[in-house]
Design a protein around this motif. Structure first.
Motif, PDB file in Angstrom:
ATOM      1  N   ALA A  17     -44.232  -6.838 -65.116  1.00 15.30           N
ATOM      2  CA  ALA A  17     -45.188  -7.039 -64.362  1.00 15.30           C
ATOM      3  C   ALA A  17     -44.887  -8.930 -64.847  1.00 15.30           C
ATOM      4  N   ASP A  18     -45.357  -9.598 -66.033  1.00 12.20           N
ATOM      5  CA  ASP A  18     -45.456 -10.732 -65.644  1.00 12.20           C
ATOM      6  C   ASP A  18     -44.788 -11.542 -64.857  1.00 12.20           C
ATOM      7  N   VAL A  19     -43.386 -11.146 -64.982  1.00 16.64           N
ATOM      8  CA  VAL A  19     -41.797 -11.676 -64.507  1.00 16.64           C
ATOM      9  C   VAL A  19     -42.223 -11.664 -62.641  1.00 16.64           C
ATOM     10  N   ILE A  20     -43.170 -10.234 -62.154  1.00 20.28           N
ATOM     11  CA  ILE A  20     -42.939 -10.162 -61.118  1.00 20.28           C
ATOM     12  C   ILE A  20     -44.380 -11.402 -61.012  1.00 20.28           C
ATOM     13  N   VAL A  21     -44.942 -11.488 -61.568  1.00 18.78           N
ATOM     14  CA  VAL A  21     -46.113 -12.699 -61.204  1.00 18.78           C
ATOM     15  C   VAL A  21     -45.992 -13.886 -61.343  1.00 18.78           C
ATOM     16  N   GLU A  22     -44.659 -14.180 -62.184  1.00 25.03           N
ATOM     17  CA  GLU A  22     -44.564 -15.524 -62.204  1.00 25.03           C
ATOM     18  C   GLU A  22     -43.541 -16.109 -61.234  1.00 25.03           C
ATOM     19  N   ALA A  23     -42.641 -14.917 -60.584  1.00 26.64           N
ATOM     20  CA  ALA A  23     -41.480 -15.184 -59.856  1.00 26.64           C
ATOM     21  C   ALA A  23     -42.585 -15.551 -58.059  1.00 26.64           C
ATOM     22  N   ALA A  24     -43.711 -15.012 -57.977  1.00 27.44           N
ATOM     23  CA  ALA A  24     -44.176 -14.851 -56.549  1.00 27.44           C
ATOM     24  C   ALA A  24     -45.341 -15.541 -56.640  1.00 27.44           C
ATOM     25  N   GLY A  25     -45.831 -16.429 -57.669  1.00 28.44           N
ATOM     26  CA  GLY A  25     -46.526 -17.808 -57.704  1.00 28.44           C
ATOM     27  C   GLY A  25     -45.694 -18.775 -57.617  1.00 28.44           C
ATOM     28  N   GLN A  26     -44.079 -18.289 -57.525  1.00 28.92           N
ATOM     29  CA  GLN A  26     -44.185 -19.630 -57.859  1.00 28.92           C
ATOM     30  C   GLN A  26     -43.349 -19.994 -55.848  1.00 28.92           C
ATOM     31  N   LEU A  27     -42.987 -18.324 -55.522  1.00 32.04           N
ATOM     32  CA  LEU A  27     -42.324 -19.057 -54.287  1.00 32.04           C
ATOM     33  C   LEU A  27     -43.592 -18.248 -52.818  1.00 32.04           C
ATOM     34  N   PHE A  28     -44.545 -17.020 -53.555  1.00 29.36           N
ATOM     35  CA  PHE A  28     -45.840 -17.760 -52.176  1.00 29.36           C
ATOM     36  C   PHE A  28     -46.215 -18.406 -52.211  1.00 29.36           C
ATOM     37  N   PHE A  29     -46.249 -19.475 -53.122  1.00 30.46           N
ATOM     38  CA  PHE A  29     -47.863 -20.792 -53.049  1.00 30.46           C
ATOM     39  C   PHE A  29     -46.464 -21.976 -53.188  1.00 30.46           C
ATOM     40  N   ALA A  30     -45.618 -21.526 -53.268  1.00 29.18           N
ATOM     41  CA  ALA A  30     -44.554 -23.068 -53.060  1.00 29.18           C
ATOM     42  C   ALA A  30     -45.377 -24.319 -52.150  1.00 29.18           C
ATOM     43  N   PRO A  31     -45.593 -25.517 -52.918  1.00 31.36           N
ATOM     44  CA  PRO A  31     -46.246 -26.400 -51.698  1.00 31.36           C
ATOM     45  C   PRO A  31     -45.135 -26.791 -50.555  1.00 31.36           C
ATOM     46  N   GLY A  32     -45.272 -26.244 -48.928  1.00 37.92           N
ATOM     47  CA  GLY A  32     -44.820 -26.448 -47.560  1.00 37.92           C
ATOM     48  C   GLY A  32     -44.225 -25.055 -47.375  1.00 37.92           C
ATOM     49  N   CYS A  33     -44.547 -24.026 -48.797  1.00 40.53           N
ATOM     50  CA  CYS A  33     -43.227 -23.315 -48.118  1.00 40.53           C
ATOM     51  C   CYS A  33     -43.493 -21.675 -47.014  1.00 40.53           C
ATOM     52  N   PRO A  34     -42.440 -21.785 -45.925  1.00 41.36           N
ATOM     53  CA  PRO A  34     -43.875 -20.753 -44.513  1.00 41.36           C
ATOM     54  C   PRO A  34     -44.069 -19.441 -45.316  1.00 41.36           C
ATOM     55  N   ARG A  35     -44.238 -18.612 -44.947  1.00 33.96           N
ATOM     56  CA  ARG A  35     -44.713 -17.334 -45.373  1.00 33.96           C
ATOM     57  C   ARG A  35     -43.649 -16.313 -45.922  1.00 33.96           C
ATOM     58  N   VAL A  36     -43.779 -16.305 -47.273  1.00 36.48           N
ATOM     59  CA  VAL A  36     -42.588 -15.249 -47.788  1.00 36.48           C
ATOM     60  C   VAL A  36     -43.291 -14.004 -48.100  1.00 36.48           C
ATOM     61  N   SER A  37     -41.988 -12.895 -47.785  1.00 31.89           N
ATOM     62  CA  SER A  37     -42.389 -11.280 -47.858  1.00 31.89           C
ATOM     63  C   SER A  37     -42.081 -10.645 -48.737  1.00 31.89           C
ATOM     64  N   MET A  38     -42.539  -9.439 -49.331  1.00 32.17           N
ATOM     65  CA  MET A  38     -41.735  -8.927 -50.416  1.00 32.17           C
ATOM     66  C   MET A  38     -40.589  -8.624 -50.303  1.00 32.17           C
ATOM     67  N   ASP A  39     -39.959  -8.712 -49.058  1.00 31.09           N
ATOM     68  CA  ASP A  39     -37.825  -8.160 -49.525  1.00 31.09           C
ATOM     69  C   ASP A  39     -37.925  -9.442 -49.886  1.00 31.09           C
ATOM     70  N   ASP A  40     -38.270 -10.888 -49.779  1.00 28.39           N
ATOM     71  CA  ASP A  40     -38.147 -12.602 -49.757  1.00 28.39           C
ATOM     72  C   ASP A  40     -38.473 -11.957 -51.558  1.00 28.39           C
ATOM     73  N   LEU A  41     -39.558 -11.695 -52.225  1.00 26.23           N
ATOM     74  CA  LEU A  41     -39.808 -11.308 -53.911  1.00 26.23           C
ATOM     75  C   LEU A  41     -38.696 -10.608 -54.380  1.00 26.23           C
ATOM     76  N   ALA A  42     -38.630  -9.718 -53.241  1.00 27.11           N
ATOM     77  CA  ALA A  42     -37.271  -8.858 -54.537  1.00 27.11           C
ATOM     78  C   ALA A  42     -35.970  -9.471 -54.630  1.00 27.11           C
ATOM     79  N   ARG A  43     -35.501 -10.137 -53.124  1.00 26.02           N
ATOM     80  CA  ARG A  43     -34.730 -10.761 -52.872  1.00 26.02           C
ATOM     81  C   ARG A  43     -34.060 -11.462 -54.400  1.00 26.02           C
ATOM     82  N   GLU A  44     -35.886 -12.547 -54.432  1.00 25.02           N
ATOM     83  CA  GLU A  44     -35.279 -13.374 -56.083  1.00 25.02           C
ATOM     84  C   GLU A  44     -35.988 -13.047 -56.995  1.00 25.02           C
TER      85      GLU A  44
END
Length: 223
Positions: A17-44
């Motif tokens: 769960a910590d790994v998922i939260v860490e990756a989600a924080g970096q991916l979903f809230f990256a500056p200038g990043c467009p909307r990211v889906s759960m599919d994008d997170l799963a691939r990451e």
């Protein structure tokens, strides 16, 4: 003290769960990043969405977990700033707090932007946490100054003015127009409310990022 998590994590597998939260924080809230889906997170992460959903029932709960972690970091930064400024004059304590709070608010900027485009419930959650973590602590500083006789105005009034102004400023285009950071806006707003927009003998308009002003508090000697 860190506030209680409301993320709703449903799995006992804390490490994953910590790994998922860490990756989600970096991916979903990256500056200038467009909307990211759960599919994008799963691939990451290189895992299936089904695995993610075993830990977090939906995207809202995952975002809340990310925000829990971000606000825990905010609280640690503010605690460290308060400890560093302990025993200093009130204006120094306020400014040290604002430097720390401003830096942490900037880190939350991407999250606030994402939530502003999306889930109203999560946006309200961010607002509540900012109120509890940042505005409550600022109010405590103002109460302390009032009790010492340094601030004649009621701290409740000062808090209402400052918090209302900051909420408007931080969601406006003014930071970009002035090229100021969140910390600059916080300092300038509090200085204006507490000490006025003008100072005797100072009529120059300068760069707020380069000027250092020590306001005269009630009880200080002007010299």
């Amino acid at each position: 003290m860190e506030t209680k998590s409301v993320s709703g994590v449903s799995s006992d597998d804390t490490q994953r769960a910590d790994v998922i939260v860490e990756a989600a924080g970096q991916l979903f809230f990256a500056p200038g990043c467009p909307r990211v889906s759960m599919d994008d997170l799963a691939r990451e992460l290189g895992m299936s969405k089904k695995t993610i959903y075993r830990h977090f029932p939906d995207k809202r709960s995952l975002l809340a977990a990310v925000l829990d972690r971000k606000f825990a970091a905010v609280e640690r930064a503010l605690d460290a700033a308060a400890e560093d400024a302990e025993g200093q004059p009130l204006d120094v304590r306020i400014h040290r707090f604002l430097i720390a709070a401003g830096g942490e608010l900037e880190k939350l900027g991407a999250a606030q932007l994402a939530l502003g485009r999306g889930d109203a419930m999560l946006r309200q959650y961010v607002e509540r946490r900012v109120d509890a973590v940042i505005y409550r602590r600022l109010h405590e500083l103002l109460v302390d100054g009032h009790q010492q006789g340094l601030l004649p105005a009621p701290p409740e009034l000062l808090s209402a003015i400052i918090c209302g102004a900051l909420e408007r400023l931080l969601t406006s285009q003014l930071p970009r127009e002035l090229d100021w950071t969140a910390a600059d806006l916080l300092r300038a707003t509090v200085d204006t409310v507490l000490y006025g927009a003008t100072r005797p003998g100072d009529h120059a308009v300068g760069d707020a990022q380069n000027r250092v002003v020590r306001p005269v508090l009630r009880g200080d000697s002007p010299g």
